[in-house]
Design a protein around this motif. Structure first.
Motif, PDB file in Angstrom:
ATOM      1  N   GLN A 139     -13.852 -51.289   6.128  1.00  0.00           N
ATOM      2  CA  GLN A 139     -14.657 -50.568   7.106  1.00  0.00           C
ATOM      3  C   GLN A 139     -14.000 -49.231   7.467  1.00  0.00           C
ATOM      4  O   GLN A 139     -14.648 -48.190   7.524  1.00  0.00           O
ATOM      5  N   GLN A 143     -15.383 -45.354   7.179  1.00  0.00           N
ATOM      6  CA  GLN A 143     -15.432 -44.418   8.303  1.00  0.00           C
ATOM      7  C   GLN A 143     -14.688 -43.131   7.951  1.00  0.00           C
ATOM      8  O   GLN A 143     -15.153 -42.038   8.262  1.00  0.00           O
ATOM      9  N   ALA A 377     -19.344 -54.268   5.076  1.00  0.00           N
ATOM     10  CA  ALA A 377     -18.457 -53.172   5.488  1.00  0.00           C
ATOM     11  C   ALA A 377     -19.277 -51.962   5.916  1.00  0.00           C
ATOM     12  O   ALA A 377     -18.935 -51.274   6.885  1.00  0.00           O
ATOM     13  N   LEU A 380     -20.759 -52.595   9.379  1.00  0.00           N
ATOM     14  CA  LEU A 380     -19.698 -52.494  10.389  1.00  0.00           C
ATOM     15  C   LEU A 380     -19.338 -51.032  10.644  1.00  0.00           C
ATOM     16  O   LEU A 380     -19.177 -50.610  11.791  1.00  0.00           O
ATOM     17  N   ALA A 381     -19.232 -50.260   9.564  1.00  0.00           N
ATOM     18  CA  ALA A 381     -18.849 -48.853   9.714  1.00  0.00           C
ATOM     19  C   ALA A 381     -19.943 -48.057  10.429  1.00  0.00           C
ATOM     20  O   ALA A 381     -19.654 -47.158  11.208  1.00  0.00           O
ATOM     21  N   PRO A 385     -18.118 -49.217  14.713  1.00  0.00           N
ATOM     22  CA  PRO A 385     -16.811 -48.623  14.411  1.00  0.00           C
ATOM     23  C   PRO A 385     -15.798 -49.003  15.492  1.00  0.00           C
ATOM     24  O   PRO A 385     -16.129 -49.011  16.679  1.00  0.00           O
TER      25      PRO A 385
END
Lengths: 480, 70
Positions: A139, A143, A377, A380-381, A385
């Motif tokens: 993740q 970002q 992932a 989530l990103a 975050p």
């Protein structure tokens, strides 16, 4: 034509080139599980080297390393040291991993534990630890990718769009081409990272101060503390972190498939003699971070340091190359992690539910797992975050707890599944308590190293309290 | 060279970088003199990236000569 057209074109062009190379590497192949996850143990020196260099140095080798240099100064030298230590250790350790892999047809880290300790449960524990600590890392890479691409495109490509584009591209070539696709694309990515560091960042202190020495003289005026280690990141912290990271490095699950993928021992060992040379690329990154500190610039977030250094030193289109470099650094690491986690999920966890799964079925399960981890992932990103930051803080210390089981098990007959499992769990409990209960490093020594100490003691006590492992002789056949 | 001997000397070469970083590098933790423009600790740690490669290459040659990489 707006000023953003060129940087955007550079980034998009690079991303599409990566996609084409990655897909071409494997689109026409029929993969066995071994072919898909470890490229059929066939990689020669160049592909092995770029696979590992790309995988090891992530987007945070740029953002985090530069940011640390900017905000703390000399403590960042731990990052220069531990890589060399890890390679010196890995030069010897990887030989055993490779031989075990070849003899027992291992494709994941958990396989290695499975064949040594003859325990599906321990293998599942190892697989779970690898997954739990690596998803937040994945993740973080996304970002970082979104952020660098956003700045590199002069804010034309939004952070969220960058995350989605980056992840989708990676999922496609990992899905079609497995480790072979990653090693091919990493040839591009590792080269670009090297170029960004040496051709762009290395010139930053020269452009701003006329030289490295002059920059450090200015830094000594602006931030005298930056030139030495200082508490809480003092000497005890520095030395203990070097040891922890140097030893823990080879406990990361993504190291195992890359080791297995080597064509032979000579190739594998030659690769480790050359990796310290690649890691010198972090020096220009660190110099760029120092330059921003020496200029006395204030940043909203330390991770901006390297991009800021480029922004103040170059015409804006150069940011496009850095943006492509950000994709390169993140994708070369994240794609290898995704494939590794997919391997753990299909080979070591799915087979618990379905022990009779065929090789072909496991390839498909791995491919579906690639999509699963990629989408997880990405979500989530995009939407959470920072949510898993606690896991991230524990990741290195947590992963390192596999060290006694992985290394003592090679030579010591008394090591069995009970001592291995008890040590790992005791180590995990210790690091969790020290990080979130006690909240400081006892005696200034890194909490992960305390965890390793407790882990080691528990491992040895349980090993003597239980029977030696009957499986040991069979395991040692790999080295006969 | 004997197999055991090349193994032993290769291992010694692998331990040297650990000594250089873990034991010796803390002694370089001071702000000056700048060496090649860098503070002492940065100079030492960078230099040892190159020297680590050389040590490991030495270990590789020893192991190769001892027939340990078949």
């Amino acid at each position: 034509m707006s000023s953003a057209a060129l940087p955007v074109a550079i980034i998009i062009g690079w991303v599409l080139l990566s996609l084409a190379v990655g897909v071409y590497a494997g689109i026409k192949r029929k993969f066995t599980l071994e072919g898909y996850l470890v490229s059929g143990r066939s990689l020669g020196l160049i592909f092995l080297y770029v696979l590992m260099a790309g995988e090891i140095y992530s987007a945070y080798a740029f953002l985090g390393t530069g940011g640390w240099a900017y905000s703390y100064g000399m403590p960042i030298m731990y990052a220069i040291g531990y890589g060399a230590l890890a390679y010196a250790f890995g030069y010897f350790y990887a030989k055993y991993v490779w031989k075990v892999g070849k003899y027992f047809k291992c494709v994941t880290q958990a396989d290695y534990f499975h064949v040594r300790y003859n325990s599906r449960t321990l293998a599942a524990l190892v697989a779970l630890i690898g997954i739990v600590f690596n998803v937040p890392y994945l993740q973080l890479q996304l970002q970082g990718l979104g952020y660098i691409v956003n700045v590199g495109s002069l804010n034309t490509i939004s952070i969220k769009a960058g995350i989605v584009i980056g992840m989708v591209i990676m999922m496609i070539y990992v899905y079609t081409s497995g480790l072979r696709g990653i090693s091919w694309t990493n040839l591009l990515q590792a080269t670009l990272m090297f170029i960004v560091a040496w051709a762009i960042l290395f010139a930053v202190p020269f452009k701003q101060f006329g030289g490295v020495g002059a920059m450090f003289k200015a830094l000594a005026q602006a931030k005298p503390g930056h030139l030495i280690l200082h508490p809480p990141l003092g000497m005890a912290w520095y030395v203990s972190t070097l040891i922890l990271c140097g030893l823990g490095f080879f406990m990361y699950p993504q190291m195992y498939p890359s080791i297995y993928s080597a064509r032979d021992l000579k190739t594998l060992k030659k690769n480790y003699t050359l990796l310290p040379i690649y890691s010198i690329f972090m020096i220009p990154v660190i110099l760029a971070g120092f330059t921003i500190a020496a200029m006395g610039l204030k940043l909203a977030a330390p991770d901006e340091a390297v991009l800021k250094a480029v922004e103040v030193s170059y015409p804006s289109w150069v940011l496009g190359i850095v943006g492509a470099g950000g994709f390169a650094a993140a994708a070369s690491t994240a794609s290898a992690i995704i494939l590794t986690l997919a391997g753990l999920l299909s080979k070591n966890l799915y087979t618990i539910i379905k022990p009779t799964a065929s090789d072909k079925e496991l390839v498909l399960a791995s491919r579906i797992s690639v999509i699963l981890f990629g989408v997880t992932a990405m979500l989530l990103a995009l939407f959470a975050p920072g949510r898993l930051v606690a896991l991230l803080l524990l990741a290195y210390s947590g992963i390192t707890q596999m060290f006694p089981a992985a290394v003592l098990g090679l030579f010591w007959k008394r090591m069995n599944k009970y001592s291995a499992g008890a040590g790992i769990i005791a180590g995990l409990i210790t690091v969790t308590y020290l990080k979130f209960g006690l909240k400081h490093n006892p005696l200034g020594i890194h909490f992960g190293l305390w965890g390793l100490l407790v882990n080691f003691i528990v491992t040895v006590i349980v090993a003597y309290a239980t029977k030696p492992d009957e499986n040991f002789e069979k395991f040692r056949l790999a080295f006969a | 060279m004997e197999k055991d001997e090349s193994r032993k000397y290769a291992l010694v070469l692998g331990i040297i970088p650990w000594v250089a970083y873990v034991v010796i590098s803390p002694a370089f933790n001071k702000p000056e003199p700048l060496i090649l423009g860098m503070p002492p600790l940065m100079f030492w740690n960078t230099l040892w990236l190159i020297l680590t490669s050389i040590c490991l290459y030495g270990a590789y040659k020893l192991e190769l000569g001892g027939g340990l990489l078949e």
